[in-house]
Design a protein around this motif. Structure first.
Motif, short mmCIF file in Angstrom:
data_model
loop_
_atom_site.label_atom_id
_atom_site.label_comp_id
_atom_site.label_asym_id
_atom_site.label_seq_id
_atom_site.Cartn_x
_atom_site.Cartn_y
_atom_site.Cartn_z
N LYS A 356 0.84 -1.20 0.00
CA LYS A 356 0.00 0.00 0.00
C LYS A 356 0.88 1.25 0.00
O LYS A 356 1.90 1.31 0.68
CB LYS A 356 -0.89 0.00 1.23
N GLY A 357 0.48 2.25 -0.79
CA GLY A 357 1.24 3.49 -0.87
C GLY A 357 2.24 3.53 -2.01
O GLY A 357 2.83 4.58 -2.29
N SER A 358 2.42 2.39 -2.70
CA SER A 358 3.33 2.37 -3.85
C SER A 358 2.72 3.11 -5.02
O SER A 358 1.52 3.36 -5.09
CB SER A 358 3.63 0.92 -4.26
N ARG A 359 3.60 3.45 -5.96
CA ARG A 359 3.15 4.00 -7.24
C ARG A 359 3.32 2.93 -8.30
O ARG A 359 4.29 2.17 -8.27
CB ARG A 359 3.98 5.23 -7.63
N VAL A 360 2.41 2.88 -9.24
CA VAL A 360 2.50 1.90 -10.32
C VAL A 360 2.47 2.63 -11.65
O VAL A 360 1.61 3.49 -11.88
CB VAL A 360 1.35 0.87 -10.24
N TYR A 361 3.43 2.30 -12.52
CA TYR A 361 3.42 2.78 -13.91
C TYR A 361 2.94 1.64 -14.79
O TYR A 361 3.46 0.52 -14.72
CB TYR A 361 4.82 3.20 -14.36
#
Length: 464
Positions: A356-361
């Motif tokens: 949780k809190g990650s960024r995804v490209y």
């Protein structure tokens, strides 16, 4: 990959975070575009990899159709909104099409879909056809070479200006020129690898002065339009998206507010104008490059529409090669190369733990070039979307150039309409070819949040 990409040691078991480079600055390589660089890294680390900048959350990159679908279809609730970096938080995120979530997201998207339906079923087709004629006139002013990317951007910008502001501009009007130049700069400057996303304090430095000026110009331009609309607002006769927004405002609703109106209008405008302009640029460039394909499209135009009748969008379904040509443009030069998502709960993708809190490209560029799914992916081949007899356009479930899931691009139909109507109107009037006095363009593209064609010059010869 080169020796500069030394891999992270992975924790054993299904809860390991995705592998990636020890040195995250490798993503900022300047020899290739961001889309190409991240795609190359996927060949080294696999379809799911990660990196982390100092002081920033973990960033995970998804690089093929299977893992993107696993995220956005199989685990949609974990990825409800686009990345909202501190830079974007500066002006707020509530009421934004791309950054709202929950009930706010549903309300905003319903509003936009309703507006698109109202105008697409009403005046939009007529306005696109009228703009196509203005574009044809601009192409045919004289016999000298013309630089078309600027004109195509302004033509697409005018469609969104009509939709949002209720007016079109002459191609020499500095208002639309500066507005589109500002949007162009924002789309090119704010690609996912720009350091300002990881280090937002850079936004206040002189290196990002033009970015700040472009943001502020767009804001002020739209706010001035809203102010003008409020001065003569007629709730019984909304003529554009601003009027629809003003009509939507009620005392009991704290989501739709006058001070937030420019956010929504900006998102509606930019979500379609720049990607559509990029698609138009690639269409004209590839028509010039592939003269045999231009002839095939012309033959369909002559057979289905003729050279005098005004093209209609429904004609597209009777023109399989033209339709396949357009679909291949969106695959070959994926005009929206990336999507972004914030992760709101722990999730497992491809066996890797994404906290949780990650960024995804979402690397759509890589997905549209997956050699396991596409034969000769680096070649422009419209026939990959045609049946063996050339009469039927094929649907590829792996073809996701404008996104997938509940937050996919809302302007897909509008983009296809503009590409088809502008392209067929031009080919009715002109034979198009690259200027023989200029070196041929590389057609590699310039990558930001959209992939645009490099500027080039062409000769538009009137048909007899």
């Amino acid at each position: 990959m080169g020796s500069s990409l030394s891999s992270q040691s992975e924790n054993e078991g299904p809860k390991a975070i995705p592998p990636g480079p020890w040195n995250p600055l490798t993503i900022l390589g300047i020899s290739k575009s961001p889309s190409e660089r991240l795609t190359d890294m996927s060949y080294h680390y696999g379809p799911v990899f990660s990196f982390r900048m100092i002081g920033a959350p973990l960033t995970v990159v998804l690089n093929n159709h299977r893992v993107i679908e696993e995220a956005l279809i199989g685990n949609a609730d974990a990825f409800p909104t686009r990345v909202t970096s501190p830079l974007r938080h500066q002006w707020g995120t509530r009421g934004r099409i791309f950054y709202s979530h929950g009930e706010d997201q549903v309300a905003i998207r319903q509003f936009v879909y309703h507006g698109l339906k109202v105008f697409q079923e009403g005046v939009l087709f007529v306005k696109v056809s009228e703009e196509a004629r203005h574009l044809c006139d601009a192409f045919g002013k004289d016999d000298s070479p013309i630089e078309p990317t600027h004109l195509l951007t302004l033509a697409s910008g005018n469609i969104m200006s009509i939709l949002n502001f209720g007016k079109r501009y002459d191609y020499n009007d500095q208002n639309i020129i500066q507005l589109m130049e500002s949007f162009d700069y924002l789309h090119l400057a704010l690609d996912p690898t720009n350091p300002v996303h990881q280090f937002p304090w850079l936004y206040e430095t002189f290196w990002y002065r033009k970015l700040k000026q472009s943001q502020e110009f767009v804001r002020d331009f739209i706010q001035d339009e809203i102010k003008e609309h409020r001065s003569h607002f007629d709730p019984d006769n909304p003529k554009d998206f601003i009027d629809l927004y003003l009509k939507r405002i009620t005392k009991d609703d704290d989501l739709f507010l006058v001070e937030r109106a420019w956010y929504t209008i900006k998102d509606v405008f930019s979500s379609s104008s720049n990607p559509t302009a990029a698609g138009l640029q690639w269409m004209i460039a590839l028509i010039c490059q592939h003269q045999d394909m231009q002839q095939k499209i012309l033959e369909e135009v002559e057979a289905v529409i003729g050279l005098e009748k005004l093209p209609a969008f429904e004609d597209l379904h009777k023109m399989p090669f033209t339709h396949a040509f357009m679909k291949e443009i969106l695959r070959y030069r994926t005009v929206v190369p990336f999507g972004t998502r914030e992760v709101v709960r722990d999730v497992t993708i491809n066996g890797y733990h994404i906290p949780k809190g990650s960024r995804v490209y979402l690397n759509y560029w890589a997905a549209e070039r997956d050699p396991d799914l596409w034969h000769n992916p680096d070649q422009f081949m419209p026939e990959r979307f045609l049946s063996s007899d050339g009469k039927t356009v094929l649907k590829h479930k792996h073809h996701i150039p404008l996104g997938i899931g509940h937050r996919d691009c809302m302007g897909q139909t509008m983009a296809l309409m503009e590409m088809f109507l502008f392209g067929t109107n031009l080919l009715q009037k002109y034979h198009l070819k690259f200027s023989p006095d200029e070196p041929p363009p590389s057609l590699r593209g310039i990558c930001g949040t959209v992939v645009v064609a490099e500027q080039f010059k062409l000769i538009a010869t009137k048909r007899n």
